[in-house]
Design a protein around this motif. Sequence first.
Motif, PDB file in Angstrom:
ATOM      1  N   ASN A 113      32.718  31.519  35.693  1.00 44.63           N
ATOM      2  CA  ASN A 113      32.096  30.261  35.300  1.00 44.63           C
ATOM      3  C   ASN A 113      33.094  29.494  34.437  1.00 44.63           C
ATOM      4  N   ALA A 114      32.966  28.196  34.380  1.00 46.27           N
ATOM      5  CA  ALA A 114      33.913  27.373  33.626  1.00 46.27           C
ATOM      6  C   ALA A 114      33.872  27.645  32.125  1.00 46.27           C
ATOM      7  N   ASP A 115      32.841  28.328  31.651  1.00 49.78           N
ATOM      8  CA  ASP A 115      32.792  28.708  30.231  1.00 49.78           C
ATOM      9  C   ASP A 115      33.414  30.086  29.991  1.00 49.78           C
ATOM     10  N   GLY A 116      33.969  30.692  31.050  1.00 50.07           N
ATOM     11  CA  GLY A 116      34.629  31.987  30.926  1.00 50.07           C
ATOM     12  C   GLY A 116      33.734  33.184  31.204  1.00 50.07           C
ATOM     13  N   SER A 117      32.457  32.958  31.389  1.00 47.17           N
ATOM     14  CA  SER A 117      31.547  34.069  31.642  1.00 47.17           C
ATOM     15  C   SER A 117      31.578  34.475  33.113  1.00 47.17           C
ATOM     16  N   ASN A 118      31.067  35.670  33.373  1.00 46.72           N
ATOM     17  CA  ASN A 118      30.918  36.191  34.730  1.00 46.72           C
ATOM     18  C   ASN A 118      32.243  36.255  35.490  1.00 46.72           C
ATOM     19  N   GLN A 119      33.293  36.720  34.839  1.00 48.11           N
ATOM     20  CA  GLN A 119      34.609  36.858  35.467  1.00 48.11           C
ATOM     21  C   GLN A 119      34.600  38.078  36.389  1.00 48.11           C
ATOM     22  N   HIS A 120      34.963  37.867  37.649  1.00 51.20           N
ATOM     23  CA  HIS A 120      34.977  38.988  38.586  1.00 51.20           C
ATOM     24  C   HIS A 120      35.907  38.691  39.762  1.00 51.20           C
ATOM     25  N   PRO A 121      36.427  39.757  40.368  1.00 53.92           N
ATOM     26  CA  PRO A 121      37.277  39.558  41.539  1.00 53.92           C
ATOM     27  C   PRO A 121      36.434  39.223  42.756  1.00 53.92           C
ATOM     28  N   LEU A 122      36.995  38.428  43.648  1.00 53.75           N
ATOM     29  CA  LEU A 122      36.336  38.168  44.922  1.00 53.75           C
ATOM     30  C   LEU A 122      36.755  39.254  45.908  1.00 53.75           C
ATOM     31  N   PRO A 123      35.874  39.649  46.785  1.00 59.26           N
ATOM     32  CA  PRO A 123      36.198  40.727  47.721  1.00 59.26           C
ATOM     33  C   PRO A 123      37.013  40.228  48.915  1.00 59.26           C
ATOM     34  N   VAL A 124      38.216  39.757  48.627  1.00 58.70           N
ATOM     35  CA  VAL A 124      39.115  39.305  49.693  1.00 58.70           C
ATOM     36  C   VAL A 124      40.421  40.076  49.588  1.00 58.70           C
ATOM     37  N   SER A 125      41.060  40.261  50.718  1.00 59.05           N
ATOM     38  CA  SER A 125      42.346  40.945  50.755  1.00 59.05           C
ATOM     39  C   SER A 125      43.422  39.918  51.035  1.00 59.05           C
ATOM     40  N   LEU A 126      44.435  39.871  50.177  1.00 58.56           N
ATOM     41  CA  LEU A 126      45.509  38.909  50.343  1.00 58.56           C
ATOM     42  C   LEU A 126      46.775  39.615  50.803  1.00 58.56           C
ATOM     43  N   PRO A 127      47.406  39.115  51.847  1.00 60.27           N
ATOM     44  CA  PRO A 127      48.590  39.780  52.392  1.00 60.27           C
ATOM     45  C   PRO A 127      49.887  39.369  51.699  1.00 60.27           C
ATOM     46  N   PHE A 128      49.838  39.076  50.406  1.00 60.82           N
ATOM     47  CA  PHE A 128      51.052  38.692  49.681  1.00 60.82           C
ATOM     48  C   PHE A 128      51.866  39.921  49.323  1.00 60.82           C
ATOM     49  N   GLN A 129      53.161  39.769  49.331  1.00 61.58           N
ATOM     50  CA  GLN A 129      54.039  40.790  48.793  1.00 61.58           C
ATOM     51  C   GLN A 129      54.207  40.501  47.308  1.00 61.58           C
ATOM     52  N   TYR A 130      54.234  41.530  46.486  1.00 57.70           N
ATOM     53  CA  TYR A 130      54.438  41.347  45.051  1.00 57.70           C
ATOM     54  C   TYR A 130      55.907  41.046  44.829  1.00 57.70           C
ATOM     55  N   ASN A 131      56.213  39.798  44.472  1.00 58.90           N
ATOM     56  CA  ASN A 131      57.595  39.361  44.356  1.00 58.90           C
ATOM     57  C   ASN A 131      57.647  38.214  43.351  1.00 58.90           C
ATOM     58  N   TYR A 132      58.381  38.401  42.263  1.00 55.04           N
ATOM     59  CA  TYR A 132      58.453  37.353  41.250  1.00 55.04           C
ATOM     60  C   TYR A 132      59.179  36.108  41.744  1.00 55.04           C
ATOM     61  N   VAL A 133      59.965  36.219  42.790  1.00 52.74           N
ATOM     62  CA  VAL A 133      60.688  35.065  43.311  1.00 52.74           C
ATOM     63  C   VAL A 133      59.751  34.145  44.071  1.00 52.74           C
ATOM     64  N   ALA A 134      58.772  34.723  44.755  1.00 55.82           N
ATOM     65  CA  ALA A 134      57.850  33.930  45.565  1.00 55.82           C
ATOM     66  C   ALA A 134      56.832  33.219  44.681  1.00 55.82           C
ATOM     67  N   GLU A 135      56.479  32.024  45.047  1.00 53.81           N
ATOM     68  CA  GLU A 135      55.441  31.276  44.339  1.00 53.81           C
ATOM     69  C   GLU A 135      54.118  31.471  45.059  1.00 53.81           C
ATOM     70  N   GLN A 136      53.099  31.786  44.329  1.00 52.47           N
ATOM     71  CA  GLN A 136      51.768  32.007  44.884  1.00 52.47           C
ATOM     72  C   GLN A 136      50.842  30.944  44.310  1.00 52.47           C
ATOM     73  N   MET A 137      50.100  30.261  45.150  1.00 50.06           N
ATOM     74  CA  MET A 137      49.212  29.198  44.695  1.00 50.06           C
ATOM     75  C   MET A 137      47.827  29.372  45.328  1.00 50.06           C
ATOM     76  N   ILE A 138      46.838  28.866  44.615  1.00 45.95           N
ATOM     77  CA  ILE A 138      45.469  28.898  45.124  1.00 45.95           C
ATOM     78  C   ILE A 138      44.820  27.556  44.819  1.00 45.95           C
ATOM     79  N   ASP A 139      43.894  27.151  45.652  1.00 50.46           N
ATOM     80  CA  ASP A 139      43.159  25.910  45.415  1.00 50.46           C
ATOM     81  C   ASP A 139      41.754  26.091  45.946  1.00 50.46           C
ATOM     82  N   TRP A 140      40.868  25.232  45.510  1.00 47.45           N
ATOM     83  CA  TRP A 140      39.469  25.294  45.913  1.00 47.45           C
ATOM     84  C   TRP A 140      39.173  23.983  46.610  1.00 47.45           C
ATOM     85  N   GLY A 141      38.980  24.023  47.916  1.00 45.42           N
ATOM     86  CA  GLY A 141      38.762  22.804  48.684  1.00 45.42           C
ATOM     87  C   GLY A 141      37.355  22.249  48.508  1.00 45.42           C
ATOM     88  N   PRO A 142      37.179  21.008  48.935  1.00 47.73           N
ATOM     89  CA  PRO A 142      35.884  20.350  48.780  1.00 47.73           C
ATOM     90  C   PRO A 142      34.798  20.945  49.570  1.00 47.73           C
TER      91      PRO A 142
END
Length: 142
Positions: A113-142
């Motif tokens: 929630n925008a007040d910081g409550s109810n923080q939890h992971p979403l049950p999705v699997s992301l195929p990213f490689q853990y790499n500090y060189v790569a930039e990872q971004m997320i957005d929430w569409g309309p």
Amino acid sequence: FSPDGQWLASANEDSTVRIWDAQTGQLYYTLHGHTRWLKSVAFSPDGARLASCGGDGTVRLWDVQTGKLLQMLQGHNGGVWSVAFSPDGQHIVFLSNRTPDNAAGAWGVWVMNADGSNQHPLPVSLPFQYNYVAEQMIDWGP
């Protein structure tokens, strides 16, 4: 850019957030509080708040008009790489390289929630490689 186009925000490697007047290019505020590099900033849909995140594992919420820190949301030992508000401004989604038990190397999408409550992971699997060189971004569409 803020939703009304008035402000531009930048996340900086010196641990600051800068808010600029988009029309004149003048610096409006430099926001201090993060303790490590920053990766992402996002304006709320109404333009009143700005979320920032970075290597200190926090998401911080700022008042755009006053530059005051409204809230610091914690809970991650690793970096938070990207942050976005939901279209209604009621939720924040962020991308972290930590699992719920703070193990490194697994990318996870978290929501709260925008007040910081109810923080939890979403049950999705992301195929990213853990790499500090790569930039990872997320957005929430309309």
